[in-house]
Design a protein around this motif. Sequence first.
Motif, PDB file in Angstrom:
ATOM      1  N   GLN A 101       0.798  -1.225   0.000  1.00 25.60           N
ATOM      2  CA  GLN A 101       0.000   0.000   0.000  1.00 25.60           C
ATOM      3  C   GLN A 101       0.830   1.275   0.000  1.00 25.60           C
ATOM      4  OE1 GLN A 101      -2.997   0.226   3.083  1.00 25.60           O
ATOM      5  NE2 GLN A 101      -3.064   2.466   3.029  1.00 25.60           N
ATOM      6  N   PHE A 102       1.903   1.313   0.777  1.00 20.79           N
ATOM      7  CA  PHE A 102       2.613   2.567   0.989  1.00 20.79           C
ATOM      8  C   PHE A 102       3.813   2.766   0.055  1.00 20.79           C
ATOM      9  CE2 PHE A 102       0.615   1.282   4.998  1.00 20.79           C
ATOM     10  CZ  PHE A 102      -0.283   2.334   5.127  1.00 20.79           C
ATOM     11  N   PHE A 103       4.114   1.762  -0.766  1.00 20.80           N
ATOM     12  CA  PHE A 103       5.264   1.838  -1.665  1.00 20.80           C
ATOM     13  C   PHE A 103       4.851   1.413  -3.073  1.00 20.80           C
ATOM     14  CE2 PHE A 103       6.690   0.459   2.637  1.00 20.80           C
ATOM     15  CZ  PHE A 103       7.226   1.678   3.030  1.00 20.80           C
ATOM     16  N   PRO A 104       3.969   2.186  -3.706  1.00 22.46           N
ATOM     17  CA  PRO A 104       3.419   1.784  -5.001  1.00 22.46           C
ATOM     18  C   PRO A 104       4.452   1.816  -6.128  1.00 22.46           C
ATOM     19  CG  PRO A 104       2.786   4.039  -4.497  1.00 22.46           C
ATOM     20  CD  PRO A 104       3.422   3.494  -3.254  1.00 22.46           C
ATOM     21  N   LEU A 105       4.231   0.957  -7.109  1.00 17.64           N
ATOM     22  CA  LEU A 105       4.995   1.004  -8.351  1.00 17.64           C
ATOM     23  C   LEU A 105       4.488   2.193  -9.160  1.00 17.64           C
ATOM     24  CD1 LEU A 105       7.131  -0.719  -9.958  1.00 17.64           C
ATOM     25  CD2 LEU A 105       5.159  -1.687 -11.179  1.00 17.64           C
ATOM     26  N   VAL A 106       5.364   3.143  -9.459  1.00 18.01           N
ATOM     27  CA  VAL A 106       4.949   4.371 -10.137  1.00 18.01           C
ATOM     28  C   VAL A 106       5.362   4.414 -11.595  1.00 18.01           C
ATOM     29  CG1 VAL A 106       4.873   5.736  -8.026  1.00 18.01           C
ATOM     30  CG2 VAL A 106       7.012   5.600  -9.320  1.00 18.01           C
ATOM     31  N   TYR A 107       6.329   3.561 -11.967  1.00 21.70           N
ATOM     32  CA  TYR A 107       6.733   3.483 -13.369  1.00 21.70           C
ATOM     33  C   TYR A 107       7.450   2.170 -13.616  1.00 21.70           C
ATOM     34  CZ  TYR A 107       8.975   4.333 -17.859  1.00 21.70           C
ATOM     35  OH  TYR A 107       9.399   4.218 -19.171  1.00 21.70           O
ATOM     36  N   ASP A 108       7.121   1.549 -14.744  1.00 26.84           N
ATOM     37  CA  ASP A 108       7.794   0.335 -15.185  1.00 26.84           C
ATOM     38  C   ASP A 108       8.132   0.529 -16.655  1.00 26.84           C
ATOM     39  OD1 ASP A 108       8.409  -2.287 -16.139  1.00 26.84           O
ATOM     40  OD2 ASP A 108       7.392  -3.128 -14.416  1.00 26.84           O
ATOM     41  N   PRO A 109       9.378   0.325 -17.059  1.00 32.79           N
ATOM     42  CA  PRO A 109       9.747   0.518 -18.473  1.00 32.79           C
ATOM     43  C   PRO A 109       8.922  -0.314 -19.439  1.00 32.79           C
ATOM     44  CG  PRO A 109      11.709   0.322 -17.125  1.00 32.79           C
ATOM     45  CD  PRO A 109      10.556  -0.008 -16.229  1.00 32.79           C
ATOM     46  N   THR A 110       8.330  -1.410 -18.960  1.00 29.20           N
ATOM     47  CA  THR A 110       7.495  -2.217 -19.853  1.00 29.20           C
ATOM     48  C   THR A 110       6.232  -1.470 -20.263  1.00 29.20           C
ATOM     49  OG1 THR A 110       6.331  -3.282 -17.989  1.00 29.20           O
ATOM     50  CG2 THR A 110       8.340  -4.358 -18.802  1.00 29.20           C
ATOM     51  N   TRP A 111       5.844  -0.463 -19.500  1.00 28.44           N
ATOM     52  CA  TRP A 111       4.675   0.332 -19.887  1.00 28.44           C
ATOM     53  C   TRP A 111       4.936   1.099 -21.180  1.00 28.44           C
ATOM     54  CZ3 TRP A 111       3.732   2.926 -14.445  1.00 28.44           C
ATOM     55  CH2 TRP A 111       3.354   1.924 -13.530  1.00 28.44           C
ATOM     56  N   ALA A 112       6.226   1.342 -21.478  1.00 31.39           N
ATOM     57  CA  ALA A 112       6.585   2.093 -22.675  1.00 31.39           C
ATOM     58  C   ALA A 112       7.076   1.200 -23.795  1.00 31.39           C
ATOM     59  CB  ALA A 112       7.681   3.126 -22.331  1.00 31.39           C
ATOM     60  N   ALA A 113       7.174  -0.100 -23.541  1.00 32.58           N
ATOM     61  CA  ALA A 113       7.748  -1.017 -24.523  1.00 32.58           C
ATOM     62  C   ALA A 113       6.689  -1.498 -25.522  1.00 32.58           C
ATOM     63  CB  ALA A 113       8.343  -2.214 -23.800  1.00 32.58           C
TER      64      ALA A 113
END
Length: 318
Positions: free
Chosen positions: A306-318
């Motif tokens: 909950q307190f440490f969310p994933l905010v960016y993953d390079p796969t989102w741009a792949a």
Amino acid sequence: MATEVMDVPREYLPGVPDWSTLHKPTGELFSPVEEKKDWARFRLSDSQIDQFTRDGFLLNVPVLTEEECDRILEDYTYFLDPTKRHPGLEMMYEYHSNQGGDPDKVLMHGLGQWRLTKLFHDLVFLPKVVVPVSQLLNPGGKEVPVRFWHDQLFAKPSHHGGVVAWHQDYSYWTRTKPMMHMTVHIALDNQSVENGALHYIPGSHRWTRDGKPLPVTDFNFADMESIHTILTEEEEAAFKPVCGQLRKGEASFHHALAVHGSYGNRSDRPRRATVLNYFADGVCSDTEDELLKGIKIAKGNKMEGQFFPLVYDPTWAA
């Protein structure tokens, strides 16, 4: 963009949402990225990455418009005006109306405001921030997935604003490892020498003691001179501060070991800023104690949830 917890915020108290349960932007501050190809426009140039690698910091990166800053400053009143205190203030991990305690040197400092308002929540996910962080956590290599650590507020009133003593951020974060952390300081007012702008020491991100960060010399941020008691002769000779001179809406990105600090505000203008701290996905807890107020992750376990969310993953741009 995937969510790890919920699609709607839970309530902390009746009618008071806790935005930490929403792991995507609400759209209140900016329009979420819809197309994979659009992430590329937020990347830093090779020369910017080279400068960061050399100095340990990168200055004057535009991330917010003046209008966006002004909207965020409206939420800032929840922390500066005692008559307008946010009803969820106890959700914050820390709040100090004046960290040093000296009424002639006032420094408002808080951690955890992203849980309280939509604007501070959405700022955590800002593409102009999280994509560069992904690049700078592994400069010269592949972008890495990024998780949010915590945010901060720093406000210095006009005429009697306090200092933030010289320090390395990771000195306060050794309860996590490995050291793959990044700090983003966003100016909500124009910053100058006169009103207490952030200063950096170029190359100080290479300063360690047996592989560990420099010792903390002032936990209350009040003494600008105490760091000189622990510097080597070579470090003292290289101690040549560079003033960030950030304009409203600009950010500086700095390495977790970059020595930085800021002097007092004796101008007739306030100096308000918000800070975003991140780490690479895969960083683990290194303590059985609290990581932040009320938050524990067993030693050796991955920092997530909950307190440490994933905010960016390079796969989102792949």
